[in-house]
Scaffold this active site. Structure first.
Site, PDB file in Angstrom:
ATOM      1  N   ASP A 139       0.824  -1.206   0.000  1.00 47.18           N
ATOM      2  CA  ASP A 139       0.000   0.000   0.000  1.00 47.18           C
ATOM      3  C   ASP A 139       0.860   1.259   0.000  1.00 47.18           C
ATOM      4  O   ASP A 139       0.544   2.244  -0.653  1.00 47.18           O
ATOM      5  CB  ASP A 139      -0.922   0.005   1.231  1.00 47.18           C
ATOM      6  CG  ASP A 139      -2.013  -1.049   1.094  1.00 47.18           C
ATOM      7  OD1 ASP A 139      -2.289  -1.451  -0.069  1.00 47.18           O
ATOM      8  OD2 ASP A 139      -2.541  -1.501   2.122  1.00 47.18           O
ATOM      9  N   CYS A 140       1.967   1.207   0.766  1.00 49.62           N
ATOM     10  CA  CYS A 140       2.798   2.417   0.830  1.00 49.62           C
ATOM     11  C   CYS A 140       3.913   2.432  -0.218  1.00 49.62           C
ATOM     12  O   CYS A 140       4.509   3.471  -0.479  1.00 49.62           O
ATOM     13  CB  CYS A 140       3.346   2.611   2.243  1.00 49.62           C
ATOM     14  SG  CYS A 140       4.058   1.129   2.946  1.00 49.62           S
ATOM     15  N   TYR A 141       4.220   1.270  -0.788  1.00 49.55           N
ATOM     16  CA  TYR A 141       5.226   1.180  -1.868  1.00 49.55           C
ATOM     17  C   TYR A 141       4.576   0.432  -3.032  1.00 49.55           C
ATOM     18  O   TYR A 141       4.850  -0.749  -3.258  1.00 49.55           O
ATOM     19  CB  TYR A 141       6.484   0.448  -1.384  1.00 49.55           C
ATOM     20  CG  TYR A 141       7.300   1.233  -0.393  1.00 49.55           C
ATOM     21  CD1 TYR A 141       8.350   2.050  -0.814  1.00 49.55           C
ATOM     22  CD2 TYR A 141       7.018   1.167   0.983  1.00 49.55           C
ATOM     23  CE1 TYR A 141       9.095   2.779   0.095  1.00 49.55           C
ATOM     24  CE2 TYR A 141       7.760   1.890   1.898  1.00 49.55           C
ATOM     25  CZ  TYR A 141       8.796   2.695   1.452  1.00 49.55           C
ATOM     26  OH  TYR A 141       9.537   3.406   2.354  1.00 49.55           O
TER      27      TYR A 141
END
Lengths: 402, 136
Positions: A139-141
């Site tokens: 989700d963040c990368y």
């Protein structure tokens, strides 16, 4: 007459330090005597330039937009795989890494034209290097693929971190078998056709400080054309081997783990290297200054090639089978004549360590110190010595029951 | 005008039992230095030589060889040291069969005597920094 490193540094800053190389000191001490030489000389510089496989670089590539997390994925630099088991964009590139499609020794002997060491050399030379990454996406990368050119000057960090360099003494490799063998000691011709050695002898850092009295964790050094530090004792550091009366180990003994900023290093002192039939590696230039704090320390630096002995090992049988049998000992002075006698046979010698470049390193370090550009550092912890009880542990294999 | 060239001679199987090369000296006043030879009667033979003499005699000699059925190529390969890549380690020194590499005693620099090189190519792959290059 004992001096301190602080006092020597004071002289370096004033441009008054007396610095000589580990070769120059031999004659000086012979002429002036150890006591007088120790009084006059502040620093002795050493040098070595050899293939050193346990070398590699940590790189922080920088964050792309959108972000990508290399960890758990794969990264290639000019097709050479880098280790990704770290945080998002940190990778480690080892000197012996090979492209997945390199035929290795399937076509024997393998040529090993390009590997991790060559990528490091190209990075240091300021050349663009192609990076390819595959990631699993989070989700963040979220990004899963990346293909880009990178350049050492554009990335945030590039750190050379070699866990075993500057071996204190090394074996002389020969071949007793009836066929050519291809080893990390070079191409060895059958039936004692040649003998290869690989230290800079009287110029070698740890041979000039055999008991690690000055070289320790935190010692500032010449590394790859820039400056670096001794980070720790090297892997397989083995102080408890037989030593001569002069304290010099008669077998491979101590080693150094070294670290430094790759960005300030130079390609002529970090050279990508191919050992035919063996693999890729990196030839590393290292120079260590030895502060002359006492007569005893100076005496160690007066070691000459005639006083350093290396064991002759058969790389066709004894070495691969882990047999501790040596064909005898030979001095570096004999090795450097170009011929040695083994089992009555005249055997031509060659070095894999460049004495010419080692002299260059010791001389450059000398100039840096003379000009006041390079100050000595106090070590913050000693390397384990003979009292440490450290020994090399062979692998005890235990069968794995399913 | 005197000239000297390195050439490669290919002998077809039918003539490998004839004496051909010696006539270069006898009939054409040329001198030759055989660098590499593998000539077995009944098989194709190969010889690398340095052939020298007067230009006109040289041309006649080459014509004679060609008429005798020998295929001639100029030495297309040449081993050259890339001075920027050589680290002067010396790994080549005891591998070279003709002793083309020597150590300068004082500086420990490795010297390469191109004239002694017979293009056997042993050093090319054995050179750790791959400084020895083959040119065609």
């Amino acid at each position: 007459m004992a001096k301190t490193i602080a006092e020597i540094n004071q002289k370096i800053k004033q441009g008054k330090a007396v610095v000589v190389t580990a070769e120059e000191i031999i004659d000086i001490a012979r002429k002036k005597g150890v006591s007088k030489a120790a009084e006059e000389i502040d620093v002795v510089t050493t040098g070595t330039f050899s293939p050193m496989c346990s070398s590699g670089a940590f790189l922080n590539i920088g964050h792309s937009s959108p972000r990508i997390k290399f960890g758990g994925g794969r990264v290639y630099l000019n097709d050479v795989p880098a280790y990704t088991g770290l945080a998002a964009v940190d990778i480690f590139l080892g000197a012996t890494a090979l492209p997945d499609d390199d035929p290795r020794n399937k076509i024997y002997p393998g040529e090993f034209r390009y590997g991790g060491g060559h990528v490091i050399e190209e990075l240091v030379a300021g050349k663009d290097v192609r990076l390819e990454a595959i990631a699993y996406g989070t989700d963040c990368y979220p990004r899963r693929k990346l293909e880009t050119w990178i350049n050492i000057n554009d990335i945030t960090n590039a750190i050379l971190f070699n866990v075993r360099n500057a071996y204190q003494n090394y074996e002389v490799g020969v071949n007793l078998s009836d066929r050519m063998i291809y080893t990390y000691m070079g191409v060895l011709k059958p039936e004692l056709g040649n003998a290869n050695y690989c230290t800079s002898g009287q110029l070698s850092p740890l041979l000039n400080d055999p008991y690690y009295k000055t070289i320790g964790v935190g010692t500032k050094i010449f590394l790859g054309g820039g400056t670096g530090y001794v980070a720790w004792y090297g892997t397989q550091h083995n102080p408890n081997v037989p030593r001569g009366d002069n304290g010099v180990p008669l077998e491979p003994a101590g080693s150094l783990a070294v670290i430094g900023d790759l960005k300030q290093m130079k390609p002529e002192w970090l050279v990508g290297t191919s050992m035919l039939g063996y693999g890729c590696t990196l030839t590393v230039g290292i120079g260590v200054p030895i502060p002359i704090l006492s007569e005893e320390i100076l005496r160690y630096t007066t070691i000459s090639d005639a006083d350093i002995f290396a064991p002759i090992i058969d790389y066709s049988e004894a070495y691969p089978k882990m047999e501790a049998s040596s064909l005898g000992k030979v001095s570096y002075a004999e090795l450097k004549t170009g011929h040695i006698k083994i089992q009555g046979k005249d055997v031509p010698t060659a070095s894999l360590s460049s004495h010419y470049k080692a002299q260059g390193i010791a001389s450059i370090l000398k100039v840096w110190i003379e000009k006041g550009e390079f100050l000595l550092s106090e070590s913050v912890a000693p390397l384990p010595g003979t009292e440490s009880g450290i020994t090399i542990k062979p692998l005890k294999e235990r069968p794995v029951m399913e | 005008m005197a000239i000297s060239r390195r050439i490669v001679l290919h002998f077809p199987p039918r003539i490998t039992n004839q004496s051909i090369v010696c006539r270069l000296a006898k009939d054409f006043d040329l001198s030759f230095n055989i660098i590499k030879a593998s000539v077995t009667p009944g098989e194709e033979g190969l010889m690398v030589m340095e052939l020298s003499g007067d230009q006109r005699n040289y041309d006649k000699g080459i014509q004679y060889l060609t008429e005798a059925g020998v295929k001639i190529q100029s030495l297309s390969q040449d081993v050259v040291r890339n001075e920027d890549r050589c680290t002067h380690c010396g790994a080549c020194i005891n591998l070279c069969p003709t002793g083309a590499f020597t150590l300068e005693p004082k500086t420990r620099k490795v010297l390469f005597d191109h004239n002694k090189c017979v293009v056997c190519e042993l050093c090319i792959k054995a050179c750790p920094p791959r400084a020895m290059e083959l040119y065609f």
